[in-house]
Design a protein around this motif. Sequence first.
Motif, PDB file in Angstrom:
ATOM      1  N   ARG A 151      52.449 -16.324   4.867  1.00  0.00           N
ATOM      2  CA  ARG A 151      52.116 -16.022   6.263  1.00  0.00           C
ATOM      3  C   ARG A 151      52.361 -14.544   6.568  1.00  0.00           C
ATOM      4  NH1 ARG A 151      55.457 -19.614   9.999  1.00  0.00           N
ATOM      5  NH2 ARG A 151      54.191 -18.567  11.580  1.00  0.00           N
ATOM      6  N   VAL A 152      53.405 -13.959   5.969  1.00  0.00           N
ATOM      7  CA  VAL A 152      53.657 -12.525   6.152  1.00  0.00           C
ATOM      8  C   VAL A 152      52.496 -11.719   5.585  1.00  0.00           C
ATOM      9  CG1 VAL A 152      55.147 -10.593   5.524  1.00  0.00           C
ATOM     10  CG2 VAL A 152      56.171 -12.789   6.161  1.00  0.00           C
ATOM     11  N   VAL A 153      52.016 -12.093   4.415  1.00  0.00           N
ATOM     12  CA  VAL A 153      50.942 -11.360   3.742  1.00  0.00           C
ATOM     13  C   VAL A 153      49.672 -11.332   4.582  1.00  0.00           C
ATOM     14  CG1 VAL A 153      49.376 -11.419   1.747  1.00  0.00           C
ATOM     15  CG2 VAL A 153      51.831 -11.739   1.421  1.00  0.00           C
ATOM     16  N   GLN A 154      49.403 -12.381   5.328  1.00  0.00           N
ATOM     17  CA  GLN A 154      48.171 -12.483   6.113  1.00  0.00           C
ATOM     18  C   GLN A 154      47.998 -11.313   7.080  1.00  0.00           C
ATOM     19  OE1 GLN A 154      48.223 -16.320   8.026  1.00  0.00           O
ATOM     20  NE2 GLN A 154      47.911 -17.456   6.125  1.00  0.00           N
ATOM     21  N   SER A 155      49.122 -10.796   7.626  1.00  0.00           N
ATOM     22  CA  SER A 155      49.043  -9.707   8.607  1.00  0.00           C
ATOM     23  C   SER A 155      49.621  -8.400   8.088  1.00  0.00           C
ATOM     24  CB  SER A 155      49.783 -10.104   9.895  1.00  0.00           C
ATOM     25  OG  SER A 155      49.294 -11.309  10.432  1.00  0.00           O
TER      26      SER A 155
END
Length: 318
Positions: free
Chosen positions: A211-215
């Motif tokens: 989820r961190v990588v997505q943004s």
Amino acid sequence: MDPAPSHPPQSCALVSDKQLGDITLLEPLTRLLSSRTGTPCSLYVKEAFRPLVELMPSAVWGPDQKTTHAYSWTTHWNSRASLMTRRVRARRKHLLVNQERHRHWWHRLFFHETHVVSAESQYWAFYFWRALGGDTSAFTSPRLTLPPEEWRHPDLPHGDYLLVNPTAAWPTKFWEPGLWAQVMKQISAEKGMSVVMTGGGTPEEKEHCARVVQSAPSSLVNLAGRTSLKQYLHAVSRARLVLCVDGSASHLAQAFDVPVVTLFGPVYPVRWHWPTPRHVAVSAFDFSSEIPPPCSAVPAAAVLEAFEKVLSQGGGSR
């Protein structure tokens, strides 16, 4: 005249079944015990943590030692730690507990003595040092030697980089993925630093890192779930600065003398943080009236402010 008979030096052992960060906090105690025997302290911990023990200046890997130790200390009171102690050869086996309620009748099946020493409200590494009679004025926080270059992950940058570790064993310590992304983008843009992310391998940690990588910035070097322990230790040790939640990355960074900003959610920093100008804590207790507060209560601005504070203290150079 025949020479006086020589006596082999005594040795001691330290036993713990705890996790990586907790084992790092035992490093000062290995120094204390080693100074008393004149030999390295034999450390008996989980097999997976052997690379960490190799970086402790005053410790050796216990299972490799063939001697009978003069004494051993076990720093946790549960059955797993007791069973580990059973496999240690020592003439006197001691158990340390921090509350009377942790003393159990079955401890006498494993230990010669049980010592109850109150933990009070203090940093755990200091507690172990004090509980075993160390000079409190001589205490220093954990320290580790640098890992060798052969432990480097092939994708780790060679220049300056910010290492972000957004996970810990307890998901309640996680910060919001969007806030991590915001901080990464701003630091990357303003400081021109590469950003590397590490993280644990549990399903919760993998999902959080995804989820961190997505943004996150497109330039992020994502090593989350892709490092061995040796590679993780090397990555932390070579970072210019570490941003993380309360967990192993925080303790390791300080032990490698790497500047670190640690986010604390539902846990009071006093037990898990040794403050210095290069090692700063940001606590959710300062931003929320909830008891305990969620880590998400920490605003991104506070983390960025702490980052700047570390840099202004010379924390960006080693």
